[in-house]
Design an enzyme around this catalytic site. Structure first.
Site, short mmCIF file in Angstrom:
data_model
loop_
_atom_site.label_atom_id
_atom_site.label_comp_id
_atom_site.label_asym_id
_atom_site.label_seq_id
_atom_site.Cartn_x
_atom_site.Cartn_y
_atom_site.Cartn_z
CE LYS A 146 -0.30 3.90 11.79
NZ LYS A 146 0.83 4.26 10.90
CG ASP B 193 -2.89 6.44 6.66
OD1 ASP B 193 -3.96 6.72 6.08
OD2 ASP B 193 -1.95 5.88 6.09
#
Length: 406
Positions: free
Chosen positions: A250, A269
């Site tokens: 991420k 996320d």
């Protein structure tokens, strides 16, 4: 004296107006509040209604979006830079900074027309318009998203503010708030960086930041590293970023999207994960799980990269913004002790501990309260039951305050 000069003389005593002006842009092309406060950058605050102040490079910048114009004022503490330049050159320079920062060559209205054809949530207005992807300095972006691990927007903002105050050059005071440049690689290359950051409550992220600074400076030739990444494919650049301690998928994807021009990258996320399951039926054997894992990250990211073409990363920024609870009033992000609910992190639901406490409420009733801690999350508190007072009638009366400090 212009109106802007008069105002600045009141709210800033150690800064000079470097340049001011306006850029024509309609609201459909720029939702200023959700773009600046939407979890991309962590350096902007809403100092008064629809007036935002932040730092770009060595400048304190004030922005307002009024009457389809982005009005801006750049402030500096460098009197020589004003004396040695002319108004027109400064206006061109600052307008170009904003054009690049907001990437104004990209027309959101054209993208929205295409997204509406492939996604009904854009078509029916469930996803807000005007959210732009900010083109950010890569070192600041990288460190900001290293800080985002198991964290929320408000706390990330405070951590970055502390980092700048500790190591960055002070620009000046604006409306009672000190503003600093983001520290350079050299300014962060300190023997006790990890120790100092831990004292500033960075926790385990302190080591990641220290190692990232050393790796970039001594292993991959400094800031030129990021320039080289721009020339690589997305996959190749992601692999190189992932070699930095503390940089997972991420964080790497956020840097790719917001600093390296990889506009089709979709960072995922827990909230994008939730959106995928709730609205897009992404419930196969990988995605139909409570936690976000490497396997379902790949599935969700690939799904949205295909669905939201072109520039799917920009669509992700808008979708994420629709889930974000922004501060309800100006400067809430600096003053409110209550963290924003949104998290820019990948976290699991693994339970670390559960404890049950008993306490007396105001009605002389015994409450049994269960506090559960999950890995990567704040604790959750749940009232299990209310029992007759006689169960603890012989014990000293307690209130719930100690539980809040747990």
């Amino acid at each position: 004296m212009s109106v802007s000069t008069s105002i600045s003389s009141i709210i800033s005593h150690d800064l000079l107006i470097y340049s001011s002006g306006s850029i024509p842009i309609i609201t459909k092309e720029l939702n200023l509040k959700q773009t600046l406060l939407g979890g991309q950058s962590f350096r902007w605050i809403e100092q008064s209604l629809n007036e935002f102040v932040g730092v770009l490079g060595s400048y304190v910048v004030r922005l307002q979006h009024q009457n389809d114009n982005l009005r801006y004022t750049f402030f500096t503490n460098d009197e020589d830079s004003i004396r040695n330049s002319n108004d027109n050159d400064r206006r061109v320079e600052t307008a170009l900074i904003l054009h690049n920062y907001f990437q104004l060559t990209i027309k959101l209205s054209d993208l929205l027309d295409k997204w509406c054809k492939s996604d009904v949530r854009f078509e029916n207005g469930s996803i807000p318009i005007g959210i732009r992807v900010l083109a950010q300095e890569p070192l600041e972006n990288l460190i900001s998203f290293i800080c985002s691990s198991n964290n929320n927007v408000q706390r990330i903002s405070k951590m970055i503010k502390s980092l700048c105050e500790q190591y960055g050059k002070k620009i000046g005071i604006f409306n009672g708030i000190d503003y600093y440049q983001f520290p350079t690689l050299d300014e962060l290359d300190r023997v006790d960086l990890e120790k100092d950051l831990r004292e500033l409550n960075f926790g385990y992220r302190a080591r990641y930041i220290e190692q990232a600074v050393k790796y970039i400076k001594y292993t991959v030739d400094g800031m030129l590293f990021f320039d080289r990444l721009k020339t690589l494919t997305t996959k190749e650049a992601r692999i190189q970023l992932s070699k930095i301690m503390g940089v997972g998928r991420k964080v790497a994807d956020c840097v790719l999207l917001m600093s390296l021009g990889k506009h089709d990258v979709v960072p995922v996320d827990t909230h994008i994960h939730s959106i995928a399951m709730t609205y897009y039926g992404q419930t196969n054997e990988n995605t139909n799980k409570q936690q976000l894992t490497t396997a379902n990250y790949d599935d969700i990211s690939s799904f949205f990269e295909q669905l939201w073409q072109p520039l799917s990363g920009w669509a992700q920024a808008a979708a994420f913004s629709s889930e974000l609870r922004l501060p309800s009033s100006p400067r809430d992000s600096l003053q409110s002790p209550v963290p924003l609910s949104i998290k820019r992190s990948i976290s699991t639901k693994e339970i670390l501990s559960e404890k049950i406490f008993k306490t007396m409420d105001d009605n002389e009733q015994c409450q049994r309260i269960k506090i559960t801690r999950h890995r990567g999350q704040l604790r959750s508190k749940k009232l299990v039951s209310i029992e007759p007072m006689k169960e603890i009638s012989l014990r000293p009366k307690r209130n719930i305050k100690p539980i809040d400090r747990y």
